[in-house]
Motif scaffolding. Structure first.
Motif, PDB file in Angstrom:
ATOM      1  N   HIS A  46       0.808  -1.216   0.000  1.00 14.80           N
ATOM      2  CA  HIS A  46       0.000   0.000   0.000  1.00 14.80           C
ATOM      3  C   HIS A  46       0.842   1.268   0.000  1.00 14.80           C
ATOM      4  O   HIS A  46       0.381   2.314  -0.449  1.00 14.80           O
ATOM      5  N   LYS A  49       2.112   1.148  -4.126  1.00 13.19           N
ATOM      6  CA  LYS A  49       1.319   0.893  -5.327  1.00 13.19           C
ATOM      7  C   LYS A  49       0.874   2.166  -6.040  1.00 13.19           C
ATOM      8  O   LYS A  49       0.828   2.205  -7.269  1.00 13.19           O
ATOM      9  N   ASP A  50       0.556   3.234  -5.294  1.00  9.88           N
ATOM     10  CA  ASP A  50       0.133   4.469  -5.946  1.00  9.88           C
ATOM     11  C   ASP A  50       1.295   5.150  -6.667  1.00  9.88           C
ATOM     12  O   ASP A  50       1.101   5.812  -7.688  1.00  9.88           O
ATOM     13  N   GLU A  75      -3.908 -10.157  -9.142  1.00  7.94           N
ATOM     14  CA  GLU A  75      -4.288  -9.531  -7.881  1.00  7.94           C
ATOM     15  C   GLU A  75      -4.176 -10.523  -6.725  1.00  7.94           C
ATOM     16  O   GLU A  75      -5.086 -10.688  -5.910  1.00  7.94           O
ATOM     17  N   GLN A 112      -4.937  -7.838   3.761  1.00  7.26           N
ATOM     18  CA  GLN A 112      -5.064  -6.448   4.174  1.00  7.26           C
ATOM     19  C   GLN A 112      -3.968  -6.114   5.179  1.00  7.26           C
ATOM     20  O   GLN A 112      -3.763  -6.845   6.146  1.00  7.26           O
ATOM     21  N   HIS A 113      -3.286  -5.007   4.941  1.00  9.13           N
ATOM     22  CA  HIS A 113      -2.232  -4.566   5.854  1.00  9.13           C
ATOM     23  C   HIS A 113      -2.819  -3.749   7.004  1.00  9.13           C
ATOM     24  O   HIS A 113      -3.837  -3.062   6.849  1.00  9.13           O
ATOM     25  N   ARG A 135      -1.867   7.183   5.173  1.00  6.99           N
ATOM     26  CA  ARG A 135      -2.095   6.140   4.180  1.00  6.99           C
ATOM     27  C   ARG A 135      -3.407   5.448   4.530  1.00  6.99           C
ATOM     28  O   ARG A 135      -3.455   4.507   5.313  1.00  6.99           O
ATOM     29  N   SER A 136      -4.471   5.928   3.925  1.00  8.98           N
ATOM     30  CA  SER A 136      -5.819   5.519   4.336  1.00  8.98           C
ATOM     31  C   SER A 136      -6.064   4.023   4.208  1.00  8.98           C
ATOM     32  O   SER A 136      -6.908   3.465   4.906  1.00  8.98           O
ATOM     33  N   GLU A 137      -5.307   3.350   3.322  1.00 10.32           N
ATOM     34  CA  GLU A 137      -5.537   1.926   3.115  1.00 10.32           C
ATOM     35  C   GLU A 137      -4.795   1.064   4.121  1.00 10.32           C
ATOM     36  O   GLU A 137      -4.924  -0.152   4.111  1.00 10.32           O
ATOM     37  N   THR A 138      -3.969   1.685   4.979  1.00  7.73           N
ATOM     38  CA  THR A 138      -3.247   0.941   5.998  1.00  7.73           C
ATOM     39  C   THR A 138      -3.671   1.450   7.373  1.00  7.73           C
ATOM     40  O   THR A 138      -3.132   2.436   7.868  1.00  7.73           O
TER      41      THR A 138
END
Length: 273
Positions: A46, A49-50, A75, A112-113, A135-138
């Motif tokens: 995460h 990747k961006d 994926e 999921q991290h 980092r909203s995804e972590t």
């Protein structure tokens, strides 16, 4: 085929931790000419990747210094070589003795991290916590909220040089742990340290990827200690001019500075792009 493998921070990325326009255009030329390339980084999925999205990184990526491999086409994540609870407790105890806050990076069965930590002790840790939280995804959560069924990929921390050195020395008798450390970019009196299982390395991951893809040759680019394992298995290895001295010594040759598009300029010259 030849497989080109890029470290990110201090190698492919500029001082702003971004892919410059010149490097972006070079990657497009590589893709257009059918030249295979991928990434091997200490960052987790995460956190990277961006940055590399839309830059042609279609082959599997190596993250967290080889703890896991992500295949963007399927994926899917290949997992392995996590820290055990005993090893993690040893690291946490050393951090407590050194008056540092450990940040425990995990991944669950749904890939999921999440990051877990005890209460922070210093302002620099507060700032690092802010970086993680951005980092909203972590998700970043208290250590006591860490589920029993997650896997620990790595543990890192930041602090005064002597404190980090104490942690490093404290875990040196653990044969299945490896630590990488270096000066913090924002303050040379501070150091970061990242600890994970010794069998997780960029070199081991790239060797497996080489076999999976049927690559005839591997050419690696890096700047720091965590790149040495992939330099050891590569047919050619190149250190940026900002690299640590041991990395330069292990390299086939030294190329330009990461903030001056050293990797991209080397590739353009090599392929006449």
């Amino acid at each position: 085929m030849e497989l080109f493998v890029f470290d990110l921070d201090g190698t492919l990325l500029d001082n702003s931790s971004r892919i410059s326009v010149f490097t972006r255009d070079t990657l497009r030329e590589l893709e257009r000419n059918g030249i295979a390339y991928t990434v091997a980084t200490g960052r987790n999925l995460h956190a990277a990747k961006d940055i590399i999205a839309d830059h042609g990184f279609g082959l599997p990526h190596v993250y967290t210094n080889g703890v896991l491999v992500w295949d963007p086409r399927l994926e899917s994540i290949s997992l392995g070589n996590f820290l055990t609870i005993v090893e993690a407790r040893h690291i946490l105890a050393a951090a407590d003795q050194a008056d540092l806050t450990p940040f425990v990076h995990t991944i669950n069965k749904q890939h999921q991290h999440a990051i877990f930590h005890p209460p922070v002790r210093h302002s620099v840790e507060e700032r690092l916590l802010g970086v993680f939280a951005a980092r909203s995804e972590t998700p970043v959560k208290p250590l006591q909220a860490m589920p029993n069924d997650v896997q620990i990929t790595n543990i890192n921390m930041i602090g005064q040089n002597e404190s980090v050195d104490f942690v490093n020395d404290s875990i040196s008798n653990e044969p299945l742990l490896v630590a990488y450390s270096g000066p913090a970019m924002e303050d040379q009196s501070l150091k970061w340290i990242d600890i994970h299982h010794s069998e997780a390395s960029k070199g081991a991951a790239i060797a497996a990827l080489r076999e999976q893809l049927g690559a005839s040759r591997v050419i690696c680019f890096g700047d720091s200690d965590n790149d040495l394992s992939m330099f050891a298995i590569a047919d050619e290895s190149y250190a940026t001019s900002n690299a640590k001295d041991p990395v330069k010594a292990a390299a086939t040759a030294v190329i330009g500075h990461h903030h001056e598009d050293g990797v991209a300029r080397f590739l353009r010259q090599r392929f006449g792009l």
